[in-house]
Enzyme design. Structure first.
Site, PDB file in Angstrom:
ATOM      1  N   THR B 164      -0.746  85.647  55.875  1.00  9.87           N
ATOM      2  CA  THR B 164      -1.342  85.107  54.639  1.00  9.87           C
ATOM      3  C   THR B 164      -2.855  85.329  54.720  1.00  9.87           C
ATOM      4  OG1 THR B 164      -1.311  82.892  55.583  1.00  9.87           O
ATOM      5  CG2 THR B 164       0.485  83.470  54.106  1.00  9.87           C
ATOM      6  N   THR B 201      -0.111  79.189  57.741  1.00 10.33           N
ATOM      7  CA  THR B 201       0.725  78.278  58.499  1.00 10.33           C
ATOM      8  C   THR B 201       1.204  79.061  59.702  1.00 10.33           C
ATOM      9  OG1 THR B 201       1.453  77.118  56.535  1.00 10.33           O
ATOM     10  CG2 THR B 201       2.870  76.966  58.447  1.00 10.33           C
ATOM     11  N   SER B 415      -7.358  81.039  43.705  1.00 11.82           N
ATOM     12  CA  SER B 415      -7.331  81.950  42.554  1.00 11.82           C
ATOM     13  C   SER B 415      -6.463  83.148  42.868  1.00 11.82           C
ATOM     14  CB  SER B 415      -8.741  82.399  42.208  1.00 11.82           C
ATOM     15  OG  SER B 415      -9.347  82.989  43.327  1.00 11.82           O
TER      16      SER B 415
END
Lengths: 415, 415
Positions: B164, B201, B415
């Site tokens: 991520t 995570t 965003s």
């Protein structure tokens, strides 16, 4: 600390008019402990008959002054001669080995000498850089002048003398009418991180003209601490020197003999209000703070669980950076609930930002509008409310946001 | 997340050559869960006979996938048909109420269908933004293609697909010779905060070709976790989704039947090394990190107390900002020791930065030079050692510094 910091945007408009407390007089001096061009020593004389109570840091590495105050309060000496409080800023006299104990002893002996008190009635605190030997001779050299300048009107000067990285002096007072007559309470505080041990540490001194027996004074003070000074956090760090002292001079008409009485309740409530006011002012001067945030937790299994959740949210760097970014990032609130160790049920959680219902029953509310929440987050005083939906435990904590200025202040090489 | 982040200055030079684990094959796809122009789904197929173990977040608000994995591992189904792991990035499917459970069920059913497995043998994880419904139909739509692309050589692709806010893919492997024959171990991880629950995570997947009965696999995995993945911290926050899974395919020659055996010990040591390597890589990709810091605590009353002290130091915002500022601010280390709740004696403390003796016996060392310590702090890999001088408890934790970039990454409006 590199230069003077700008005043916090969350600072009150001005220092309050504190009520004068008969029997509590103050003097300040620029002793040159570390800072140049400002006062750095505060002497307070408490009239004969005064009682003194205190609450201190639980740190295992607490300072010599804290250990000395605790031992003196554990076996309060006779108060026929009054008492004194001496605070210096610029040097915390913490982690200075046996030399730190010697400094405390020298300062206490000096104060006892000029004020004709037993050293057992002299309480001290030091705040500032840690690990450096305190130049206590500079403090002792200032004592004679300090003792001749004592004035009951010098509360604001006293508040200024104990500042370190604080950007404004913090004071609060109340005058209440009780069936036993009026009671005046005035106090001041310093602190701009929950702790920033090389420059800032929370110190609080509160005075009242009521007469209150020492054990009761201690009981009322300790009772008001969990929901005030122990409910605020700037960075979750804990000072080596945090001290909160309350002195009752007994020079006013009111006597508080029992906690459970009209006068006792009124006094405790007014004291709590003064403590909460000062506690909020400490948060509003949090290093780098641009937002003041109330975190209200309800519906917990018990109050202790509610406290765990509230402080988990209030201390979370991810929650605090989101607030700095004016991001209504409720997912991070969920995270902080989850990590707190408190009992929680995802599907019973309700989260509100101000009056905005953000999430309920384990998911974002169908009426939630990110735009509305984002607009709310642009405010300066914010409220995050979490209802765990389990039972009736509740706790409210206060914190500030985590900004670039916090890093600037604390990453700066000490100079 | 606003745009691509620069690669961490602490990143390894390149992704390692991972050993191929026979019986563990991988495929990735760009399913468009949230991100555009990159892979975001990873499917792993584990051959019949594989055993699977897992360790998960203790969060009270953990995600549907975590709850599902935990229930499946609590009562491991027959493994004659093998197993599968499906991970998506971009959406954490956490705090999505019952809809989250439905998504997990749909994904498990889809994987079970294309791989001819019972759904009870399909494990999932989701990482990314929380509180938004997972578009699981996009994942299900990609499964047929994924199942035809499975390859034992696709470990690096798999590591990339689960990223991520990670700035680099994280992999580690070992090949060891044991008396039972060679054992290969390969794993990959994602994570760039201890948790940043709306974007990052920690997820870790490790594979071995050894044959290990499930209860023993679980025991060895759980035993290696406290000193690896539970000894690192970026921001002290705890994920809703942290998952660590270990699969043993049994396709290699070695069987690990007992923990206390030459083969068992060799396997556990190699697994520990892979886990520590990955754990360090997670810290090195800590959001905004510029320094990798080992915090070694010894001399504590017991190991649990040593862990309290190590994590108190490693999580302290004041310590971490001082490190960012290259300030050898040992006073903050003393503060963090004091607040940890562990037994400590100010006058027995010894503190070292690297090989530099900073403080001993409650005070700064007479030989301490601030210039030497400041020069040390300019390094990229730092070590803070604290000896409490009480008994023999020890624990080592790893963390990174707290910089402006952490605030930029986390205060940025989503965003």
């Amino acid at each position: 600390m590199a230069g003077k910091l700008p005043v916090s945007p969350l600072a009150p408009a001005s220092f309050p008019d504190l009520p004068v407390i008969e029997g509590a007089s103050f003097a300040t001096a620029a002793a040159g402990v570390r800072y140049a061009g400002r006062t750095d020593v505060m002497l307070c004389r408490l009239a004969p008959g005064s009682t003194v109570a205190g609450v201190f840091t639980t740190s295992a590495t607490r300072s010599s002054s804290v250990l000395d105050c605790q031992s003196k309060l554990a076996a309060p000496a006779e108060s026929d001669l009054g008492a004194a409080i001496l605070v210096n800023s610029g040097n915390a006299n913490a982690f200075t080995g046996r030399a730190g104990d010697d400094s405390v002893e020298a300062v206490c002996a000096g104060v006892a000498g000029v004020l004709d008190l037993p050293a057992s009635r002299v309480f001290t605190a030091s705040t500032g850089v840690i690990g450096e030997r305190l130049a206590h001779d500079r403090i002792v050299a200032a004592l004679q002048t300090l003792s001749t300048n004592l004035s009951e009107d010098a509360g604001e000067d006293a508040a200024r003398a104990i500042m370190t990285t604080d950007t404004y002096p913090k004071g609060a007072g109340r005058v209440i009418e009780t069936e036993a007559g009026p009671i005046r309470i005035a106090g001041f505080a310093k602190g701009s991180g929950m702790i920033a041990p090389d420059m800032a540490t929370m110190l609080v001194y509160i005075f009242t003209d009521a007469a209150v027996p020492q054990p009761l004074l201690q009981e009322i003070l300790a009772g008001a601490t969990p929901s005030t000074f122990n409910a605020i956090t700037v960075d979750g760090d804990t000072s080596t020197s945090d001290s909160l002292m309350l002195a009752a001079t007994g020079k006013g008409p009111a006597r508080v003999e029992e906690a459970v009485s009209a006068t006792g309740t009124a006094f405790a409530e007014a004291l709590h209000a003064v403590m909460l006011d000062l506690a909020h002012q400490v948060v509003r001067d949090g290093e780098g703070a641009t937002k003041f945030v109330e975190v209200a937790v309800s519906g917990a299994r018990d109050d202790a669980d509610a406290r765990r959740v509230a402080l988990s949210i209030a201390n979370s760097p991810l929650v605090k950076t989101a607030i700095a970014g004016e991001d209504p990032n409720w997912g991070r609130v969920v995270m902080a609930v989850g990590k707190s160790g408190a009992e929680a049920d995802r599907d019973a959680l309700t989260i509100r930002f101000g009056d905005i219902l953000v999430a309920e029953k384990g998911w974002v509310s169908p009426d939630y509008s990110e735009d509305t929440a984002a607009a709310y987050m642009k405010g300066q005083d914010l409220r995050i409310a979490v209802d765990l939906g389990l039972a009736s435990g509740a706790f409210t904590a206060w914190t500030c946001d985590l900004t670039h200025a916090y890093i600037d202040i604390n990453a700066d090489y000490r100079s």
